[in-house]
Design a protein around this motif. Structure first.
Motif, PDB file in Angstrom:
ATOM      1  N   LEU A 172      47.185 -35.606 -37.082  1.00 30.23           N
ATOM      2  CA  LEU A 172      47.433 -36.922 -36.485  1.00 30.23           C
ATOM      3  C   LEU A 172      47.992 -36.710 -35.092  1.00 30.23           C
ATOM      4  O   LEU A 172      48.959 -35.979 -34.897  1.00 30.23           O
ATOM      5  CB  LEU A 172      48.438 -37.724 -37.325  1.00 30.23           C
ATOM      6  N   TRP A 173      47.371 -37.362 -34.107  1.00 28.50           N
ATOM      7  CA  TRP A 173      47.772 -37.265 -32.702  1.00 28.50           C
ATOM      8  C   TRP A 173      48.413 -38.589 -32.323  1.00 28.50           C
ATOM      9  O   TRP A 173      47.776 -39.642 -32.391  1.00 28.50           O
ATOM     10  CB  TRP A 173      46.555 -37.001 -31.817  1.00 28.50           C
ATOM     11  N   ILE A 174      49.678 -38.549 -31.934  1.00 28.91           N
ATOM     12  CA  ILE A 174      50.371 -39.804 -31.642  1.00 28.91           C
ATOM     13  C   ILE A 174      51.016 -39.795 -30.255  1.00 28.91           C
ATOM     14  O   ILE A 174      51.433 -38.752 -29.756  1.00 28.91           O
ATOM     15  CB  ILE A 174      51.433 -40.137 -32.706  1.00 28.91           C
ATOM     16  N   PHE A 175      51.062 -40.979 -29.664  1.00 27.75           N
ATOM     17  CA  PHE A 175      51.756 -41.204 -28.396  1.00 27.75           C
ATOM     18  C   PHE A 175      52.925 -42.134 -28.685  1.00 27.75           C
ATOM     19  O   PHE A 175      52.759 -43.141 -29.375  1.00 27.75           O
ATOM     20  CB  PHE A 175      50.825 -41.839 -27.366  1.00 27.75           C
ATOM     21  N   LEU A 176      54.088 -41.800 -28.148  1.00 28.44           N
ATOM     22  CA  LEU A 176      55.248 -42.665 -28.263  1.00 28.44           C
ATOM     23  C   LEU A 176      55.583 -43.205 -26.885  1.00 28.44           C
ATOM     24  O   LEU A 176      55.734 -42.440 -25.927  1.00 28.44           O
ATOM     25  CB  LEU A 176      56.451 -41.907 -28.832  1.00 28.44           C
ATOM     26  N   LEU A 177      55.691 -44.523 -26.790  1.00 28.03           N
ATOM     27  CA  LEU A 177      55.943 -45.167 -25.501  1.00 28.03           C
ATOM     28  C   LEU A 177      57.073 -46.181 -25.636  1.00 28.03           C
ATOM     29  O   LEU A 177      56.905 -47.239 -26.233  1.00 28.03           O
ATOM     30  CB  LEU A 177      54.673 -45.853 -24.997  1.00 28.03           C
ATOM     31  N   ALA A 178      58.241 -45.834 -25.096  1.00 24.26           N
ATOM     32  CA  ALA A 178      59.369 -46.763 -25.052  1.00 24.26           C
ATOM     33  C   ALA A 178      59.387 -47.421 -23.681  1.00 24.26           C
ATOM     34  O   ALA A 178      59.553 -46.763 -22.660  1.00 24.26           O
ATOM     35  CB  ALA A 178      60.684 -46.020 -25.295  1.00 24.26           C
ATOM     36  N   CYS A 179      59.187 -48.740 -23.666  1.00 26.45           N
ATOM     37  CA  CYS A 179      59.054 -49.436 -22.385  1.00 26.45           C
ATOM     38  C   CYS A 179      59.266 -50.925 -22.603  1.00 26.45           C
ATOM     39  O   CYS A 179      58.831 -51.482 -23.610  1.00 26.45           O
ATOM     40  CB  CYS A 179      57.659 -49.175 -21.821  1.00 26.45           C
ATOM     41  N   ASP A 180      59.940 -51.576 -21.663  1.00 22.65           N
ATOM     42  CA  ASP A 180      60.123 -53.018 -21.722  1.00 22.65           C
ATOM     43  C   ASP A 180      58.901 -53.729 -21.132  1.00 22.65           C
ATOM     44  O   ASP A 180      58.217 -53.179 -20.260  1.00 22.65           O
ATOM     45  CB  ASP A 180      61.374 -53.440 -20.952  1.00 22.65           C
ATOM     46  N   SER A 181      58.630 -54.931 -21.584  1.00 31.10           N
ATOM     47  CA  SER A 181      57.455 -55.669 -21.129  1.00 31.10           C
ATOM     48  C   SER A 181      57.508 -55.997 -19.640  1.00 31.10           C
ATOM     49  O   SER A 181      56.472 -56.154 -19.000  1.00 31.10           O
ATOM     50  CB  SER A 181      57.303 -56.960 -21.940  1.00 31.10           C
ATOM     51  N   ASP A 182      58.718 -56.095 -19.078  1.00 31.60           N
ATOM     52  CA  ASP A 182      58.851 -56.412 -17.652  1.00 31.60           C
ATOM     53  C   ASP A 182      59.126 -55.177 -16.802  1.00 31.60           C
ATOM     54  O   ASP A 182      59.507 -55.290 -15.632  1.00 31.60           O
ATOM     55  CB  ASP A 182      59.966 -57.442 -17.442  1.00 31.60           C
ATOM     56  N   ASP A 183      58.916 -53.999 -17.374  1.00 30.35           N
ATOM     57  CA  ASP A 183      59.152 -52.746 -16.657  1.00 30.35           C
ATOM     58  C   ASP A 183      58.147 -52.599 -15.511  1.00 30.35           C
ATOM     59  O   ASP A 183      56.933 -52.745 -15.707  1.00 30.35           O
ATOM     60  CB  ASP A 183      59.010 -51.568 -17.621  1.00 30.35           C
ATOM     61  N   LYS A 184      58.639 -52.285 -14.313  1.00 29.73           N
ATOM     62  CA  LYS A 184      57.761 -52.128 -13.151  1.00 29.73           C
ATOM     63  C   LYS A 184      56.818 -50.937 -13.314  1.00 29.73           C
ATOM     64  O   LYS A 184      55.757 -50.892 -12.691  1.00 29.73           O
ATOM     65  CB  LYS A 184      58.604 -51.955 -11.891  1.00 29.73           C
ATOM     66  N   GLY A 208      63.420 -41.972 -21.085  1.00 32.52           N
ATOM     67  CA  GLY A 208      64.564 -41.369 -21.742  1.00 32.52           C
ATOM     68  C   GLY A 208      65.795 -41.646 -20.898  1.00 32.52           C
ATOM     69  O   GLY A 208      65.691 -41.918 -19.698  1.00 32.52           O
ATOM     70  N   THR A 209      66.949 -41.584 -21.502  1.00 30.11           N
ATOM     71  CA  THR A 209      68.186 -41.865 -20.772  1.00 30.11           C
ATOM     72  C   THR A 209      69.182 -40.732 -20.952  1.00 30.11           C
ATOM     73  O   THR A 209      69.090 -39.942 -21.892  1.00 30.11           O
ATOM     74  CB  THR A 209      68.840 -43.171 -21.260  1.00 30.11           C
ATOM     75  N   GLU A 210      70.165 -40.696 -20.039  1.00 32.60           N
ATOM     76  CA  GLU A 210      71.183 -39.654 -20.105  1.00 32.60           C
ATOM     77  C   GLU A 210      72.206 -39.900 -21.203  1.00 32.60           C
ATOM     78  O   GLU A 210      73.026 -39.018 -21.492  1.00 32.60           O
ATOM     79  CB  GLU A 210      71.889 -39.497 -18.757  1.00 32.60           C
ATOM     80  N   ASN A 211      72.165 -41.065 -21.841  1.00 33.80           N
ATOM     81  CA  ASN A 211      73.128 -41.347 -22.903  1.00 33.80           C
ATOM     82  C   ASN A 211      72.516 -41.170 -24.288  1.00 33.80           C
ATOM     83  O   ASN A 211      72.910 -41.821 -25.260  1.00 33.80           O
ATOM     84  CB  ASN A 211      73.706 -42.756 -22.759  1.00 33.80           C
ATOM     85  N   CYS A 212      71.546 -40.259 -24.378  1.00 30.57           N
ATOM     86  CA  CYS A 212      70.971 -39.822 -25.661  1.00 30.57           C
ATOM     87  C   CYS A 212      70.245 -40.926 -26.422  1.00 30.57           C
ATOM     88  O   CYS A 212      70.304 -40.997 -27.650  1.00 30.57           O
ATOM     89  CB  CYS A 212      72.033 -39.197 -26.557  1.00 30.57           C
ATOM     90  N   THR A 213      69.548 -41.785 -25.699  1.00 28.88           N
ATOM     91  CA  THR A 213      68.712 -42.778 -26.359  1.00 28.88           C
ATOM     92  C   THR A 213      67.293 -42.699 -25.816  1.00 28.88           C
ATOM     93  O   THR A 213      67.062 -42.257 -24.698  1.00 28.88           O
ATOM     94  CB  THR A 213      69.242 -44.213 -26.139  1.00 28.88           C
ATOM     95  N   TYR A 214      66.343 -43.116 -26.633  1.00 24.67           N
ATOM     96  CA  TYR A 214      64.950 -43.241 -26.223  1.00 24.67           C
ATOM     97  C   TYR A 214      64.569 -44.682 -26.495  1.00 24.67           C
ATOM     98  O   TYR A 214      64.409 -45.087 -27.648  1.00 24.67           O
ATOM     99  CB  TYR A 214      64.062 -42.284 -27.001  1.00 24.67           C
ATOM    100  N   ASN A 261      65.478 -48.080 -27.406  1.00 24.04           N
ATOM    101  CA  ASN A 261      66.667 -48.548 -28.125  1.00 24.04           C
ATOM    102  C   ASN A 261      66.946 -47.709 -29.370  1.00 24.04           C
ATOM    103  O   ASN A 261      67.681 -48.125 -30.271  1.00 24.04           O
ATOM    104  CB  ASN A 261      66.507 -50.026 -28.517  1.00 24.04           C
ATOM    105  N   ILE A 262      66.359 -46.515 -29.423  1.00 13.61           N
ATOM    106  CA  ILE A 262      66.521 -45.628 -30.575  1.00 13.61           C
ATOM    107  C   ILE A 262      67.398 -44.437 -30.181  1.00 13.61           C
ATOM    108  O   ILE A 262      67.203 -43.835 -29.121  1.00 13.61           O
ATOM    109  CB  ILE A 262      65.159 -45.103 -31.081  1.00 13.61           C
ATOM    110  N   GLU A 263      68.340 -44.071 -31.024  1.00 12.25           N
ATOM    111  CA  GLU A 263      69.127 -42.870 -30.799  1.00 12.25           C
ATOM    112  C   GLU A 263      68.198 -41.655 -30.867  1.00 12.25           C
ATOM    113  O   GLU A 263      67.334 -41.566 -31.740  1.00 12.25           O
ATOM    114  CB  GLU A 263      70.230 -42.745 -31.848  1.00 12.25           C
ATOM    115  N   SER A 264      68.385 -40.711 -29.945  1.00  5.43           N
ATOM    116  CA  SER A 264      67.492 -39.550 -29.867  1.00  5.43           C
ATOM    117  C   SER A 264      67.445 -38.779 -31.185  1.00  5.43           C
ATOM    118  O   SER A 264      66.376 -38.326 -31.616  1.00  5.43           O
ATOM    119  CB  SER A 264      67.939 -38.633 -28.728  1.00  5.43           C
ATOM    120  N   GLN A 265      68.607 -38.592 -31.825  1.00  2.00           N
ATOM    121  CA  GLN A 265      68.627 -37.875 -33.100  1.00  2.00           C
ATOM    122  C   GLN A 265      67.827 -38.609 -34.163  1.00  2.00           C
ATOM    123  O   GLN A 265      67.104 -37.998 -34.961  1.00  2.00           O
ATOM    124  CB  GLN A 265      70.064 -37.675 -33.581  1.00  2.00           C
ATOM    125  N   ASN A 266      67.907 -39.928 -34.175  1.00  2.00           N
ATOM    126  CA  ASN A 266      67.139 -40.715 -35.149  1.00  2.00           C
ATOM    127  C   ASN A 266      65.643 -40.566 -34.925  1.00  2.00           C
ATOM    128  O   ASN A 266      64.861 -40.438 -35.880  1.00  2.00           O
ATOM    129  CB  ASN A 266      67.525 -42.194 -35.067  1.00  2.00           C
TER     130      ASN A 266
END
Length: 286
Positions: free
Chosen positions: A10-22, A100-106, A108-113
């Motif tokens: 299974l080949w998957i893409f993960l995309l965390a992005c807001d709808s109003d993101d430039k 990705g963010t410097e506060n360990c989130t991807y 709205n998901i915690e990176s470890q999760n």
């Protein structure tokens, strides 16, 4: 050892992005280019999925002038495990893009999760490419069973650079662009099909591209620095000419904004990384 292409993957893409993101269009185009490159290896549509918080539809149909018609199956992040167990795959290859963010989130998901979701699936091999900013956070997170998992990241604890290059008409993630290009060229590559070869090629090409960008940016930084000094001198000489001083201030702010953007990229240290190189040196995309 059986190759990734010759077993059910299974080949998957993960995309965390807001709808109003430039940057939304650029992030989506990276996914489209990635799918286009995977299809060069005859990977079927039902084996490629996009997990994102961006769309609620079950599929996204896009027709691109260069890459043709592409249908993307869209799912939520929470459905990864159930989808995998339902379809009984042997391998998982994941491409993480978005923010990705410097506060360990991807998103709205915690990176470890997120890592737990991707790595607790009962399969033979798991390969994850992290292309987002601060991807190095995932290098240091705990794994319950690290033996069958390969993690490859675009950068450590810095931003991941994007730009327009090689005729690409969007601001592409450099690391992911070269990674997907490696997959696109696989059918013509009789050797160097190991997972670690994807890391070698992508890292080297990314570094070469960043050197070229830095050379160009240094010239622009010098040019902007001179322009800022000229504007300061003109402002001092303007004295009581308020209209002229206002124009100078607006121009100064414009050049300063450009300077800050250039310096943000120029001084950014992007260095790729890999875990479990022993497995990556034996596992092939065949």
């Amino acid at each position: 050892m059986d190759g990734i292409f010759s077993t059910k993957t299974l080949w998957i893409f993960l995309l965390a992005c807001d709808s109003d993101d430039k940057q939304k269009v650029s992030l989506i185009m990276d996914v489209i280019y990635g799918i286009h490159c995977l299809k060069a290896n005859n990977i079927k549509d039902d084996c490629i999925r996009l997990y994102t918080n961006l769309y609620k539809d079950e599929s996204l149909k896009i027709k691109h002038d260069r890459y043709g018609a592409i249908t993307i199956s869209i799912r939520s992040f929470e459905e990864i495990i159930s989808d995998f167990n339902k379809d009984n795959y042997n391998n998982l290859v994941a491409f993480v893009t978005g923010h990705g963010t410097e506060n360990c989130t991807y998103g709205n998901i915690e990176s470890q999760n997120l890592l737990d979701i991707l790595t607790t699936i009962n399969v033979k091999n798991i390969i994850i490419y992290f292309g987002q900013c601060y991807a190095g956070i995932f290098q240091y997170l705990k794994l319950k069973n690290p033996g069958n998992i390969i993690r490859i990241g675009a950068t450590k604890l810095n931003k991941s650079i994007g730009c327009e290059l090689n005729g690409i008409d969007w601001n592409t993630n450099i690391f992911l662009y070269f990674l997907f290009t490696w997959f696109k060229n696989l059918p013509y590559n009789k050797e160097n099909k190991k997972v670690i070869n994807s890391y070698y090629y992508t890292s080297i090409e990314t570094n070469n591209c960043l050197k070229m960008l830095n050379s160009n940016e240094l010239l622009d930084i010098i040019k902007n620095s001179r322009e800022l000094n000229r504007l300061k001198k003109r402002y001092k000489k303007a004295k009581n000419n308020e209209n002229y001083k206002t124009k100078l201030m607006l121009k100064f702010e414009e050049v300063l904004k450009s300077q800050n953007r250039l310096q943000d990229t120029y001084y950014n240290h992007q260095e790729s990384w890999i875990t479990n190189p022993e497995l990556a040196s034996s596992l092939e995309y065949t």
